[in-house]
Design an enzyme around this catalytic site. Structure first.
Site, mmCIF file in Angstrom:
data_model
loop_
_atom_site.group_PDB
_atom_site.id
_atom_site.type_symbol
_atom_site.label_atom_id
_atom_site.label_comp_id
_atom_site.label_asym_id
_atom_site.label_seq_id
_atom_site.Cartn_x
_atom_site.Cartn_y
_atom_site.Cartn_z
ATOM 1 N N GLU A 100 0.842 -1.202 0.000
ATOM 2 C CA GLU A 100 0.000 0.000 0.000
ATOM 3 C C GLU A 100 0.874 1.247 0.000
ATOM 4 O O GLU A 100 1.514 1.578 1.002
ATOM 5 C CB GLU A 100 -0.914 0.029 1.224
ATOM 6 C CG GLU A 100 -1.824 1.254 1.237
ATOM 7 C CD GLU A 100 -2.636 1.391 2.512
ATOM 8 O OE1 GLU A 100 -3.233 2.478 2.705
ATOM 9 O OE2 GLU A 100 -2.665 0.436 3.305
ATOM 10 N N ASP A 305 1.636 -14.239 13.134
ATOM 11 C CA ASP A 305 0.441 -14.794 12.515
ATOM 12 C C ASP A 305 -0.430 -13.626 12.078
ATOM 13 O O ASP A 305 -1.097 -12.984 12.894
ATOM 14 C CB ASP A 305 -0.306 -15.678 13.515
ATOM 15 C CG ASP A 305 -1.473 -16.418 12.884
ATOM 16 O OD1 ASP A 305 -1.946 -15.990 11.820
ATOM 17 O OD2 ASP A 305 -1.922 -17.419 13.482
ATOM 18 N N HIS A 396 -2.310 10.159 -0.816
ATOM 19 C CA HIS A 396 -2.463 8.913 -1.548
ATOM 20 C C HIS A 396 -2.267 9.120 -3.054
ATOM 21 O O HIS A 396 -1.791 8.210 -3.748
ATOM 22 C CB HIS A 396 -3.829 8.288 -1.257
ATOM 23 C CG HIS A 396 -3.874 7.592 0.066
ATOM 24 N ND1 HIS A 396 -3.977 8.289 1.253
ATOM 25 C CD2 HIS A 396 -3.795 6.274 0.400
ATOM 26 C CE1 HIS A 396 -3.973 7.420 2.263
ATOM 27 N NE2 HIS A 396 -3.857 6.207 1.773
#
Length: 405
Positions: A100, A305, A396
């Site tokens: 991302e 995990d 972004h």
């Protein structure tokens, strides 16, 4: 005129043919090559990048089955992230694995603001990992007789745990009755391991012991009744602990908020209030901006995990305007399931990323947890700043879009 949707059915033989992918839990060059060839034949595709594996494949035994290659996730670095804690004391560079765009840049900006403010105070408050088996009885009378016997025998359970695990310690048991169903939640201290496998094995040993000796046998029992909170966000874990409960705080001066975060403490306070009302209306567990972003990237980089992000990414963020114009900010994470031994922590790149943070091996899990909470706080500050000042979209567009060559 009504039409019905016709769903094609398959025979058992057809279904078995579709699922005939050869299974292997042992990893070897020969077996892996056979599986790759099988997959290429079935899909008519080649995997030149996925199959470019340059590590000792024997290291992967116990971490993966049906191995065909490595999914390469880009890894960036942020920092230094300065932390003052019970175990984490220093300036740490933190690796984040993500695809991302803008994520690393955002967390790095938050870390810089916190560094200039003198660092984040981060404290591990409590530890505990649960497994919650469920027992069914014919009726309440049988259940009550079992409970009475179990409570009298509870003191000997620690001996079973000691024989089963070198590290686990049984710290608490809780009982919940619903009709003819009994759930017993066993809570453990799991040292530097995340502990899910450890508590499963210990609880299984306890259950087999008590079922073999109890005067009234349950009609059946399951090792997990789906109430421990494993890999899911639950109100019970949110109000208690699952893994490690950590809280972190910092005070940012008005000048740091302005110069580094490009907004004001007043705007951030205002945005925090509005966004908290929004998350209350959405009925989420907790109130925060984006814990999962930083935790998932950190977990990927360091061999945790990753599915535990489902429970770890719950908590509360607080941002308040102080009388002197500074900003107080804090995060509290009650469900950090993390470890610095076992699982994927000893894989080559994951071990290296833990070593970058000085968190590999025994004695480092609390340090890791305190750094993780500090990371989350840095990320909360940066995203709240961007949203409060209207920078979120531009960030972004700048970092998260592919550049045309």
């Amino acid at each position: 005129m009504k039409t019905s949707l016709k769903i094609p059915t398959q025979s058992v033989d057809q279904a078995e043919n579709l699922c005939a992918l050869p299974f292997s839990s042992e990893i070897s060059n020969k077996g892996t090559e056979q599986l790759r060839c099988y997959l290429s034949e079935k899909t008519n595709q080649q995997f030149p990048t996925l199959t470019d594996t340059k590590i000792d494949l024997s290291l992967l035994n116990g971490n993966i089955e049906n191995f065909i290659g490595m999914s390469q996730v880009p890894t960036g670095i942020i920092g230094p992230l300065k932390v003052h804690g019970t175990a984490a004391n220093g300036a740490y560079y933190v690796p984040l694995a993500t695809s991302e765009g803008a994520l690393v840049a955002s967390y790095h900006r938050g870390a810089r603001a916190c560094l200039l403010a003198g660092g984040i105070t981060s404290i591990c408050l409590k530890e505990g990992v649960q497994r919650s088996p469920v027992f069914k009885f014919e009726n309440l009378n049988d259940l009550s007789l079992f409970v009475s016997w179990f409570l009298a025998e509870k003191d000997c359970l620690q001996d079973i745990v000691k024989k089963t695990s070198r590290f686990a310690k049984l710290t608490d048991t809780k009982i919940q009755i619903e009709g003819n169903h009994l759930t017993i939640s066993f809570e453990y201290f799991t040292a530097d391991a995340a502990g899910q496998n450890m508590v499963t094995i210990c609880t299984d040993a306890i259950c087999r012991f008590i079922v073999s000796l109890c005067p009234v046998k349950p009609t059946h029992w399951f090792i997990e009744g789906n109430s421990s909170g494993d890999k899911k966000a639950t109100a019970n874990s949110f109000n208690n602990v699952r893994g490690k409960k950590v809280t972190a705080e910092i005070k940012l001066s008005a000048s740091i908020v302005s110069e580094v975060l490009k907004t004001s403490a007043e705007l951030m306070d205002r945005y925090w209030r509005s966004s908290t009302m929004g998350i209350i209306q959405s009925a989420a567990i907790g109130a925060h901006g984006h814990y999962a972003n930083g935790l998932a990237a950190l977990f990927l980089a360091t061999g945790q995990d990753v599915a535990c992000v489902a429970e770890a990414a719950t908590g509360i963020t607080r941002m308040e305007l102080n009388k002197d114009g500074s900003l107080y900010a804090s995060v509290t994470l009650p469900n950090l399931i993390i470890g610095t031994v076992g699982g994927g922590t000893n894989l080559p790149t994951q071990k290296e990323c833990l070593e970058i943070m000085d968190c590999y091996g025994e004695g480092n899990s609390i340090k890791y947890a305190e750094i993780a909470a500090a990371l989350v706080l840095a990320g909360e500050l940066s995203i709240a700043a961007a949203l409060s000042a209207g920078q979120f979209t531009q960030a972004h567009q700048k970092f998260g879009r592919k550049k045309t060559i």
